[in-house]
Design an enzyme around this catalytic site. Sequence first.
Site, mmCIF file in Angstrom:
data_model
loop_
_atom_site.group_PDB
_atom_site.id
_atom_site.type_symbol
_atom_site.label_atom_id
_atom_site.label_comp_id
_atom_site.label_asym_id
_atom_site.label_seq_id
_atom_site.Cartn_x
_atom_site.Cartn_y
_atom_site.Cartn_z
ATOM 1 N N LYS A 1 1.017 -1.478 0.171
ATOM 2 C CA LYS A 1 0.264 0.405 -0.138
ATOM 3 C C LYS A 1 1.298 1.210 0.224
ATOM 4 C CE LYS A 1 -4.570 1.843 1.506
ATOM 5 N NZ LYS A 1 -5.346 1.716 0.200
HETATM 6 C C1 LIG Z 1 -5.324 -1.525 -4.439
HETATM 7 C C2 LIG Z 1 -6.547 -2.128 -3.670
HETATM 8 N N1 LIG Z 1 -6.607 -3.143 -3.293
HETATM 9 C C3 LIG Z 1 -7.414 -3.410 -2.657
HETATM 10 C C4 LIG Z 1 -8.106 -2.640 -1.793
HETATM 11 C C5 LIG Z 1 -9.125 -3.071 -0.629
HETATM 12 O O1 LIG Z 1 -8.105 -3.397 0.386
HETATM 13 P P1 LIG Z 1 -9.261 -3.347 2.257
HETATM 14 O O2 LIG Z 1 -10.508 -4.361 1.827
HETATM 15 O O3 LIG Z 1 -8.119 -4.010 3.149
HETATM 16 O O4 LIG Z 1 -9.968 -2.051 2.110
HETATM 17 C C6 LIG Z 1 -8.231 -1.515 -1.510
HETATM 18 C C7 LIG Z 1 -8.543 -0.038 -0.858
HETATM 19 O O5 LIG Z 1 -7.686 -0.403 0.593
HETATM 20 C C8 LIG Z 1 -6.970 -0.659 -2.821
HETATM 21 O O6 LIG Z 1 -6.837 0.211 -2.779
#
Ligand SMILES: Cc1ncc(COP(=O)(O)O)c(C=O)c1O
Length: 313
Positions: free
Chosen positions: A155
């Site tokens: 992230k």
């Molecule tokens: C690229 C990406 N994929 C998936 C997610 C989903 O992750 P989460 O369920 O932890 O928010 C996010 C959001 O945070 C994201 O930015």
Amino acid sequence: MPPYAFFHKQFMPLSEAKIGILTHALHYGTACFDGIRGNWNQEEEQLFLFRIKDHYQRMHKGCRILKIDLPYSVDELCQLTIELVKKSGYREDVYIRPLAYKSSEAIGVRLHDLEDDFFIIVATLPAYLDAETGVRCCTSSWRRIDDTMIPARGKITGIYVNSALAKTEANARGFDEAILLTHDGHVSEGSGENIFLVLGDKLVTPPSSDNILLGITRDTAIQLAQKELGIETIERSIDRSELYTADEAFFTGTAAHVSPIIEVDERPVGSGGIGKLTKELQQLYFEVIKGKNASYFDWCTPTNSKKVKTTRS
Ligand SMILES: Cc1ncc(COP(=O)(O)O)c(C=O)c1O
């Protein structure tokens, strides 16, 4: 009440939290962040922070990838967040954004010999995708960036240029969201969401090796489907054409919640409306994140200590 931030190791009004224009992360994308939901439960007059520990555990891992020294334990980060939310006084759903970054005001691409800093902000977030009527998608002409380039599991702010290119292209073409494929053509994820397909009586979702962020909502959906609906999720690579032949499809994400995908590349998914299983999972998910399902109280951290019900403590 003015919005607050936790910045430079203290709480302050958001309007006073500023960084210099030479800040390394601004120039080179050298930061890692997370997004956490606070969900307002009117009956209990509580804002519940959903799976906050899991979010901060993921953030610690991202910091390791970027060699960022995050000087707080997961428990300390949770406490700081609870305090910030309390100070902010919201009585509605909120979105919390912690961000750890290379803070030196220095020119030069690298990860070493730089200072690190960390902040948390809390804000409201309008509906991200239309979870009610569903989302119209296209497969993106942009490919998902590979783990050998920038690891998606981290992230990392810089990687979101990949998502932004895809999202804007999709919107310009009249779609709500993009689905990115990996370099070898398998389905990876949305610009800010994980993706699931319903194929017969199973759920299928891409594995971490297909350059996805390992979403907390993804894990929530997998667990709810298994424990509450008896439905197994298979983590395997997905071909693009399976998007066109799936019975149902949906996105998961902290911002996006559980959002039905009703169309991909101008082909209806299933019947073209919200699928039965997607609807069931969505209802369960909304109950759980608002702290209304006793089996999952552990995932919901209350922020108003005066109102914690004895049954929860
Ligand atoms: C690229 C990406 N994929 C998936 C997610 C989903 O992750 P989460 O369920 O932890 O928010 C996010 C959001 O945070 C994201 O930015």
